[in-house]
Motif scaffolding. Structure first.
Motif, short mmCIF file in Angstrom:
data_model
loop_
_atom_site.label_atom_id
_atom_site.label_comp_id
_atom_site.label_asym_id
_atom_site.label_seq_id
_atom_site.Cartn_x
_atom_site.Cartn_y
_atom_site.Cartn_z
N MET A 14 -2.95 28.40 -4.34
CA MET A 14 -3.27 29.12 -5.57
C MET A 14 -2.05 29.18 -6.49
N GLU A 15 -1.35 28.07 -6.57
CA GLU A 15 -0.14 28.00 -7.39
C GLU A 15 -0.45 28.09 -8.88
N LYS A 16 -1.72 28.00 -9.24
CA LYS A 16 -2.11 28.02 -10.65
C LYS A 16 -2.35 29.45 -11.15
N LEU A 17 -2.01 30.45 -10.34
CA LEU A 17 -2.21 31.84 -10.71
C LEU A 17 -0.89 32.45 -11.17
N VAL A 18 -0.99 33.57 -11.90
CA VAL A 18 0.23 34.24 -12.36
C VAL A 18 0.34 35.60 -11.68
N GLU A 19 1.56 36.11 -11.64
CA GLU A 19 1.88 37.30 -10.86
C GLU A 19 1.24 38.57 -11.41
N ASP A 20 1.33 38.79 -12.73
CA ASP A 20 0.95 40.09 -13.28
C ASP A 20 -0.43 40.13 -13.92
N CYS A 21 -1.30 39.20 -13.60
CA CYS A 21 -2.66 39.16 -14.17
C CYS A 21 -3.63 39.84 -13.21
N LEU A 22 -4.41 40.80 -13.73
CA LEU A 22 -5.38 41.52 -12.90
C LEU A 22 -6.35 40.57 -12.20
N PHE A 23 -6.90 39.59 -12.93
CA PHE A 23 -7.88 38.71 -12.31
C PHE A 23 -7.23 37.76 -11.30
N CYS A 24 -6.00 37.35 -11.54
CA CYS A 24 -5.28 36.55 -10.54
C CYS A 24 -5.08 37.38 -9.27
N LYS A 25 -4.78 38.66 -9.43
CA LYS A 25 -4.63 39.55 -8.27
C LYS A 25 -5.95 39.68 -7.52
N ILE A 26 -7.06 39.76 -8.24
CA ILE A 26 -8.38 39.82 -7.59
C ILE A 26 -8.64 38.53 -6.83
N ILE A 27 -8.34 37.40 -7.44
CA ILE A 27 -8.53 36.09 -6.79
C ILE A 27 -7.70 36.01 -5.50
N ARG A 28 -6.47 36.51 -5.56
CA ARG A 28 -5.59 36.47 -4.38
C ARG A 28 -5.95 37.51 -3.33
N GLY A 29 -6.86 38.44 -3.68
CA GLY A 29 -7.25 39.49 -2.74
C GLY A 29 -6.33 40.69 -2.74
N GLU A 30 -5.44 40.78 -3.73
CA GLU A 30 -4.51 41.90 -3.81
C GLU A 30 -5.17 43.13 -4.41
N VAL A 31 -6.22 42.93 -5.19
CA VAL A 31 -7.01 44.01 -5.78
C VAL A 31 -8.44 43.80 -5.29
N PRO A 32 -9.07 44.85 -4.75
CA PRO A 32 -10.43 44.67 -4.23
C PRO A 32 -11.44 44.41 -5.35
N SER A 33 -12.50 43.71 -4.98
CA SER A 33 -13.59 43.46 -5.93
C SER A 33 -14.90 43.40 -5.16
N TYR A 34 -15.98 43.53 -5.88
CA TYR A 34 -17.32 43.40 -5.31
C TYR A 34 -17.78 41.97 -5.59
N THR A 35 -17.33 41.05 -4.75
CA THR A 35 -17.57 39.63 -4.96
C THR A 35 -19.02 39.29 -4.69
N VAL A 36 -19.61 38.51 -5.62
CA VAL A 36 -20.99 38.05 -5.45
C VAL A 36 -21.07 36.55 -5.20
N PHE A 37 -20.02 35.82 -5.58
CA PHE A 37 -20.00 34.37 -5.38
C PHE A 37 -18.55 33.92 -5.42
N GLU A 38 -18.21 32.97 -4.55
CA GLU A 38 -16.85 32.43 -4.57
C GLU A 38 -16.86 31.05 -3.94
N ASN A 39 -16.11 30.15 -4.56
CA ASN A 39 -15.87 28.83 -3.98
C ASN A 39 -14.45 28.41 -4.36
N ASP A 40 -14.13 27.14 -4.24
CA ASP A 40 -12.76 26.69 -4.54
C ASP A 40 -12.43 26.76 -6.03
N ASP A 41 -13.46 26.81 -6.89
CA ASP A 41 -13.26 26.76 -8.34
C ASP A 41 -13.29 28.11 -9.03
N VAL A 42 -14.24 28.96 -8.65
CA VAL A 42 -14.46 30.22 -9.37
C VAL A 42 -14.69 31.37 -8.41
N LYS A 43 -14.54 32.55 -8.96
CA LYS A 43 -14.90 33.78 -8.25
C LYS A 43 -15.74 34.60 -9.22
#
Length: 143
Positions: free
Chosen positions: A1-30
């Motif tokens: 996930m080198e294409k993510l940035v440190e201080d972005c809320l959605f990047c944090k959600i993608i990395r699992g650092e911030v919880p979310s109610y995920t409904v779909f996820e694959n290699d491209d999108v969440k």
């Protein structure tokens, strides 16, 4: 996930650092529930690459990430059989009310009588054929 940035809320959600109610996820999108839940099932879809907004998409990005829009929309509609319509929108830039500067698509299920009004305005009375042609030509020249 080198294409993510440190201080972005959605990047944090993608990395699992911030919880979310995920409904779909694959290699491209969440895709996950928007906490505002404008209507039940209001979902956000984000690319798993930090892209600020649609102005920054390449054709390849669009093909890779936006292809999931119908699949997510249909899953929400199937989950809520009383959905009669859906607003699928993006706020593209600060002036368009984009709050999180990571591209995201809103899926807002619509129900008969839900009372939700998305505000637009009709300025057609301020335009004539010459003005429409002038605007269309300005845009055409950019392709």
């Amino acid at each position: 996930m080198e294409k993510l940035v440190e201080d972005c809320l959605f990047c944090k959600i993608i990395r699992g650092e911030v919880p979310s109610y995920t409904v779909f996820e694959n290699d491209d999108v969440k895709a996950f529930l928007d906490l505002s839940q404008v209507n039940p099932g209001h979902t956000l879809m984000v690319p798993k690459k930090h892209i600020v907004n649609l102005f920054d998409y390449t054709k390849e990005d669009a093909q890779q990430y936006l292809q999931y829009i119908p699949e997510i929309a249909n899953a929400i509609k199937k989950a809520f059989p009383n959905v009669t319509a859906m607003n699928i929108t993006t706020n593209n830039g600060k002036a368009a009310n984009q709050v999180v500067m990571h591209s995201h698509i809103h899926f807002i299920p619509r129900f008969e009588g839900d009372g939700l009004k998305l505000m637009t305005r009709n300025n057609a009375d301020k335009y004539d054929e010459a003005k429409y042609n002038e605007i269309a030509e300005k845009i055409k020249e950019q392709f």
